[in-house]
Write a protein that holds these residues in place. Structure first.
Motif, PDB file in Angstrom:
ATOM      1  N   ALA A   1     -55.193  22.267  16.760  1.00 60.75           N
ATOM      2  CA  ALA A   1     -53.404  21.614  16.068  1.00 60.75           C
ATOM      3  C   ALA A   1     -54.085  20.919  15.367  1.00 60.75           C
ATOM      4  O   ALA A   1     -53.211  21.484  13.668  1.00 60.75           O
ATOM      5  N   HIS A   2     -55.248  20.526  14.108  1.00 53.76           N
ATOM      6  CA  HIS A   2     -55.413  19.705  13.710  1.00 53.76           C
ATOM      7  C   HIS A   2     -56.234  20.581  12.336  1.00 53.76           C
ATOM      8  O   HIS A   2     -56.954  20.410  11.415  1.00 53.76           O
ATOM      9  N   GLN A   3     -56.230  22.208  12.728  1.00 60.22           N
ATOM     10  CA  GLN A   3     -57.272  22.992  11.563  1.00 60.22           C
ATOM     11  C   GLN A   3     -56.095  24.004  11.268  1.00 60.22           C
ATOM     12  O   GLN A   3     -55.053  24.381  11.151  1.00 60.22           O
ATOM     13  N   ALA A   4     -55.835  23.929   9.429  1.00 59.30           N
ATOM     14  CA  ALA A   4     -55.434  25.309   9.161  1.00 59.30           C
ATOM     15  C   ALA A   4     -55.272  26.364  10.091  1.00 59.30           C
ATOM     16  O   ALA A   4     -54.719  27.278  10.011  1.00 59.30           O
TER      17      ALA A   4
ATOM     18  N   LEU B   1     -51.110  30.042  17.258  1.00 57.11           N
ATOM     19  CA  LEU B   1     -49.923  30.444  16.458  1.00 57.11           C
ATOM     20  C   LEU B   1     -48.648  29.079  17.322  1.00 57.11           C
ATOM     21  O   LEU B   1     -47.437  28.857  16.262  1.00 57.11           O
ATOM     22  N   VAL B   2     -48.524  29.571  18.395  1.00 60.03           N
ATOM     23  CA  VAL B   2     -47.302  28.942  18.978  1.00 60.03           C
ATOM     24  C   VAL B   2     -47.520  27.119  18.354  1.00 60.03           C
ATOM     25  O   VAL B   2     -46.204  26.484  18.523  1.00 60.03           O
ATOM     26  N   LEU B   3     -48.484  26.331  18.432  1.00 53.15           N
ATOM     27  CA  LEU B   3     -49.271  25.433  17.821  1.00 53.15           C
ATOM     28  C   LEU B   3     -48.236  25.176  16.754  1.00 53.15           C
ATOM     29  O   LEU B   3     -48.284  23.949  16.056  1.00 53.15           O
ATOM     30  N   THR B   4     -48.192  26.179  15.784  1.00 55.02           N
ATOM     31  CA  THR B   4     -47.296  26.336  14.248  1.00 55.02           C
ATOM     32  C   THR B   4     -45.188  26.126  14.351  1.00 55.02           C
ATOM     33  O   THR B   4     -45.188  26.067  13.128  1.00 55.02           O
ATOM     34  N   GLN B   5     -45.605  25.864  15.412  1.00 54.21           N
ATOM     35  CA  GLN B   5     -43.710  26.423  15.715  1.00 54.21           C
ATOM     36  C   GLN B   5     -42.803  24.659  15.984  1.00 54.21           C
ATOM     37  O   GLN B   5     -44.152  24.017  16.098  1.00 54.21           O
ATOM     38  N   LYS B   6     -41.716  24.918  15.561  1.00 51.92           N
ATOM     39  CA  LYS B   6     -41.407  23.263  16.055  1.00 51.92           C
ATOM     40  C   LYS B   6     -41.641  23.611  17.724  1.00 51.92           C
ATOM     41  O   LYS B   6     -41.564  24.120  18.229  1.00 51.92           O
TER      42      LYS B   6
ATOM     43  N   GLY C   1     -47.595  28.077  32.383  1.00 51.13           N
ATOM     44  CA  GLY C   1     -48.122  27.431  32.275  1.00 51.13           C
ATOM     45  C   GLY C   1     -48.948  26.263  31.303  1.00 51.13           C
ATOM     46  O   GLY C   1     -49.323  25.503  31.549  1.00 51.13           O
ATOM     47  N   SER C   2     -49.616  27.147  31.892  1.00 57.63           N
ATOM     48  CA  SER C   2     -51.300  27.468  30.520  1.00 57.63           C
ATOM     49  C   SER C   2     -50.999  26.829  29.620  1.00 57.63           C
ATOM     50  O   SER C   2     -51.352  26.029  28.330  1.00 57.63           O
ATOM     51  N   LEU C   3     -49.666  27.435  28.201  1.00 62.38           N
ATOM     52  CA  LEU C   3     -50.085  27.026  27.427  1.00 62.38           C
ATOM     53  C   LEU C   3     -48.928  25.467  27.048  1.00 62.38           C
ATOM     54  O   LEU C   3     -49.481  24.631  26.117  1.00 62.38           O
ATOM     55  N   HIS C   4     -48.137  25.651  28.811  1.00 65.19           N
ATOM     56  CA  HIS C   4     -47.425  23.833  29.071  1.00 65.19           C
ATOM     57  C   HIS C   4     -48.509  22.539  28.408  1.00 65.19           C
ATOM     58  O   HIS C   4     -48.184  21.736  27.722  1.00 65.19           O
ATOM     59  N   TYR C   5     -49.433  22.943  29.529  1.00 65.57           N
ATOM     60  CA  TYR C   5     -50.378  22.466  29.500  1.00 65.57           C
ATOM     61  C   TYR C   5     -51.485  21.897  28.167  1.00 65.57           C
ATOM     62  O   TYR C   5     -52.016  20.793  28.363  1.00 65.57           O
ATOM     63  N   SER C   6     -51.536  23.034  27.116  1.00 63.70           N
ATOM     64  CA  SER C   6     -52.498  23.243  26.302  1.00 63.70           C
ATOM     65  C   SER C   6     -51.845  22.396  25.213  1.00 63.70           C
ATOM     66  O   SER C   6     -52.140  21.066  25.099  1.00 63.70           O
ATOM     67  N   LEU C   7     -50.261  21.892  25.856  1.00 68.87           N
ATOM     68  CA  LEU C   7     -49.554  21.355  24.570  1.00 68.87           C
ATOM     69  C   LEU C   7     -48.838  20.048  24.344  1.00 68.87           C
ATOM     70  O   LEU C   7     -48.798  19.096  23.827  1.00 68.87           O
TER      71      LEU C   7
END
Length: 449
Positions: free
Chosen positions: A279-282, A187-192, A58-64
């Motif tokens: 998300a904006h940082q490499a 890590l999750v933010l780099t995925q589709k 749930g926290s992953l979803h809210y962060s995205l």
């Protein structure tokens, strides 16, 4: 069978205890109490895993929500959407509580997890405006029954003599899930989006599996008052019926409302901004731990603050706690490396130092102690309102001034509350009761609940 049969009166009823269901073990000796606590916690091990994994997913979803939303909408619209979700949950809190009482806590926790599974699975179809909004919609009802459902379930099962420890385990399990989500976020933010949705779906599906093996409901949470701040956890009082209890306890009660309100505005903004920065940082680096640092400080220093509140001038603790919270919050956004972790730790430490002392002050003013849970319930409502306003404020500010100044702006209300306390309230402070003699201060989450 999960259903809890209603009984007469405002509060919902109960299920008769069954001989096959776990019952609290009572003992007068510390050894027996320790054994009782260990046995009780062990019997609920599947539920602790459910809680941890639900908070992870749930926290992953809210962060995205903010990083994904900016691909289709202006950030101020994303902020409005996030704030609207929290506001809808706020409005539906009381009806949700009645539904939980009527049909059972564990049953509705299954339903709420299933709804969150739909929020995750919509992302696996690819990210579009429609799938994004559908995911957001399902998540509203996913979160709606989760917080009060978990609280009522834990309180209804907790043995009365160790109810506080039971609640502490709930807090620890949820916080671990949030920390894991914070670590996994870069890590999750780099995925589709399809992978993002799949990861969240698997986490929530496994959490649902553990819930099926958790003990069944056998008694209503209303049957017996387990802790002083009972209604803080079940959120069942309407605002207009509770504000009267606060008036006679000013200025402590008013300050608690203000600190809770501005604190949650600040944390709501943080949960909007930090995922966008990652998300904006490499390379997110240490910032990947940023969203977990706020609860970590409470786990590490909570006992120390309670001890400090016993031996120090509580008026000074409120003063310096709010000042530390405000200054550290303002400085937080000027560096998104190790200084972010340092100032995040200090900000939450100041927040907890002030609120724990205000809680002590409140109980020194309250001679009757017949509205402890009612007052805490109103404080919860103001926290929910802060979580609704924080993302909206952040969405508008981020668009015009960027992440650093958005965090500064979100911390300014804390500074204003400190100024109000310094020049208006501070002189009214009185000698406070010992912290060891008052009910345990309700835990205030620094993450979405």
């Amino acid at each position: 069978m999960d259903r809890i049969s209603p009984s007469e009166g405002d509060d919902a009823g109960s299920i008769p205890a069954r001989s096959t269901i776990h019952k609290p073990i009572m003992s007068s000796t510390s050894t027996a109490n320790t054994r009782s606590l260990a046995n009780a916690l062990l019997s609920f091990l599947p539920f602790w895993f459910f809680l941890l994994l639900f908070k992870f997913g749930g926290s992953l979803h809210y962060s995205l929500i903010s990083p994904l939303g900016e691909q289709f909408f202006p950030l101020w619209v994303v902020g409005l959407l996030m704030g609207s979700c929290s506001f809808v949950q706020l409005l539906l809190d009381v009806p949700a509580g009645h539904l939980l009482d009527r049909f059972g806590y564990r049953r509705f926790l299954k339903i709420t997890t299933l709804l969150f599974l739909f929020a995750a699975i919509t992302l696996t179809f690819g990210l579009t405006r429609i799938t994004y909004l559908l995911s957001l919609l399902f998540s509203i009802f996913g979160w709606l029954f989760f917080g009060p459902g978990v609280d009522a379930y834990v309180l209804s099962h907790a043995p009365k003599d160790i109810a506080g420890k039971f609640i502490s385990v709930r807090d620890v399990a949820g916080s671990i899930g949030v920390v894991l989500a914070s670590i996994a976020l870069p890590l999750v933010l780099t995925q589709k989006p399809e992978i993002m949705g799949s990861v969240i779906f698997v986490l929530l599906l496994v959490s649902l599996f553990f819930l099926f093996f958790s003990p069944e409901d056998y008694v209503s949470v209303h049957k017996e008052k387990k802790v002083s701040s009972h209604h803080y956890f079940i959120r069942r009082h309407f605002l207009h019926t509770t504000l009267r209890a606060l008036k006679r306890l000013n200025p402590a009660s008013g300050m608690l409302l203000l600190v809770s309100f501005v604190g949650c505005i600040f944390y709501g903004a943080i949960w909007f901004v930090v995922p966008l920065v990652i998300a904006h940082q490499a390379n997110a680096g240490l910032l990947s731990l940023g969203l977990g640092i706020f609860d970590f400080s409470i786990v590490l220093l909570g006992f120390l603050f309670g001890h400090l509140a016993d031996r120090s001038d509580k008026r000074a603790l409120v003063f310096f706690g709010l000042l530390l919270f405000a200054v550290s919050g303002i400085l937080l956004g000027f560096d998104f490396g190790w200084l972010f972790l340092l100032f995040g730790f200090l900000a939450t430490s100041g927040d907890e130092m002030a609120s724990i002392s205000l809680w002590s002050w409140l109980h020194s003013l309250d001679r009757e102690h017949d509205n402890d849970g009612t007052i805490a319930g109103v404080i919860t409502l103001f926290q929910d309102l802060g979580w609704a306003i924080g993302p909206v404020l952040a969405g508008f500010a981020y668009t015009f001034v960027g992440p650093t100044w958005t965090i500064v702006i979100s911390a300014i209300p804390v500074l204003l509350v400190w100024m109000f306390y310094r020049f208006v309230v501070h002189k009214h402070g009185k000698k406070h009761v010992s912290f060891s003699l008052i009910p345990v201060k309700p835990h205030r989450a620094r993450h979405k609940t």
